[in-house]
Scaffold this active site. Sequence first.
Site, PDB file in Angstrom:
ATOM      1  N   THR A 178       0.867  -1.175   0.000  1.00 42.36           N
ATOM      2  CA  THR A 178       0.000   0.000   0.000  1.00 42.36           C
ATOM      3  C   THR A 178       0.900   1.220   0.000  1.00 42.36           C
ATOM      4  O   THR A 178       1.617   1.476   0.964  1.00 42.36           O
ATOM      5  CB  THR A 178      -0.916   0.021   1.234  1.00 42.36           C
ATOM      6  N   LYS A 215      -7.237   1.212  -2.855  1.00 44.34           N
ATOM      7  CA  LYS A 215      -6.831   0.761  -1.515  1.00 44.34           C
ATOM      8  C   LYS A 215      -7.063   1.852  -0.478  1.00 44.34           C
ATOM      9  O   LYS A 215      -7.398   1.560   0.681  1.00 44.34           O
ATOM     10  CB  LYS A 215      -5.354   0.349  -1.521  1.00 44.34           C
ATOM     11  N   LYS A 252       0.487   4.703   8.526  1.00 49.57           N
ATOM     12  CA  LYS A 252       1.049   5.134   7.228  1.00 49.57           C
ATOM     13  C   LYS A 252      -0.040   5.244   6.172  1.00 49.57           C
ATOM     14  O   LYS A 252      -0.138   6.242   5.450  1.00 49.57           O
ATOM     15  CB  LYS A 252       2.139   4.154   6.796  1.00 49.57           C
TER      16      LYS A 252
END
Length: 292
Positions: free
Chosen positions: A101, A176, A244
Amino acid sequence: MLTNENTVIGFIGVGVMGKSMARNLITSGYPVVVYNRTKEKAEELLNDGAAWAESPKEVAEKANVIITIVGYPKDVEEVYLGTDGIINNAQANTYVIDMTTSTPSLAKRIYGEAKSKSIHALDAPVSGGDIGAREAKLSIMVGGAEEDFATVLPIFEILGTNIVYQGAAGAGQHTKMCNQIAIASNMIGVCEAIVYAEKAGLNPDNVLKSITTGAAGSFSLSNLAPRIIKGDFDPGFYIKHFIKDIRIAMEEAKQMEMETPGLALAENLYSRLAALGQDELGTQALYKYWQQ
């Protein structure tokens, strides 16, 4: 056409999810070359028949399909665009698939650099955690050229069951972000529900029997809430990596002039846990916020 006979798969990053993904490829009969910064984490795969590479460069020299799932965008950039990285060392017509990701902008940059060297690049982040990786039931969201997606689809089908081509380079990463946005607020609700059940004197396991199959049902409620009740906070997905992801989504949303109050709350709560040294736990450890 890619087959077991004409394909060598390079796999970079054999952490919580990557190890199971690489093992599924080995089990399916593909020759697999692995690299990880810590070789010890790859020992099980080497015992399963994988070959070891000393660097991303060596992976690029040996494989014609390369899959990466590493930690942060800076790691992706180094692995792909560094002097000893994939793009500078792979042969023409190699397929490179980043399943980390990461940021949509970096995915687009990698695609452009790869195309200039006749390398086919796809961004294909996944969802499903350690369970989905182990059971080969990952959701895979893909960006890049559609013909490249079609070529590597048989490989994706070894790793997941919900595989969707989303559009041009970067589209997989944007998708995502949608996934992580939905999870962020949902995880808050899951943890609050369990804490509420406990404080109301209910049996949390019985509560789950009622609510997992109703309108409140979700992957987190069905798969992570039972872990919370058992006191199992081992990572299926690390808090540090989720923070993150949340911050990437917040930055992308900011660029689109979109408010994300749910994300902002999740970032605040998870950051508090990280400040207490709990960022190596799984995302279900958000429950610990109510124990502070």
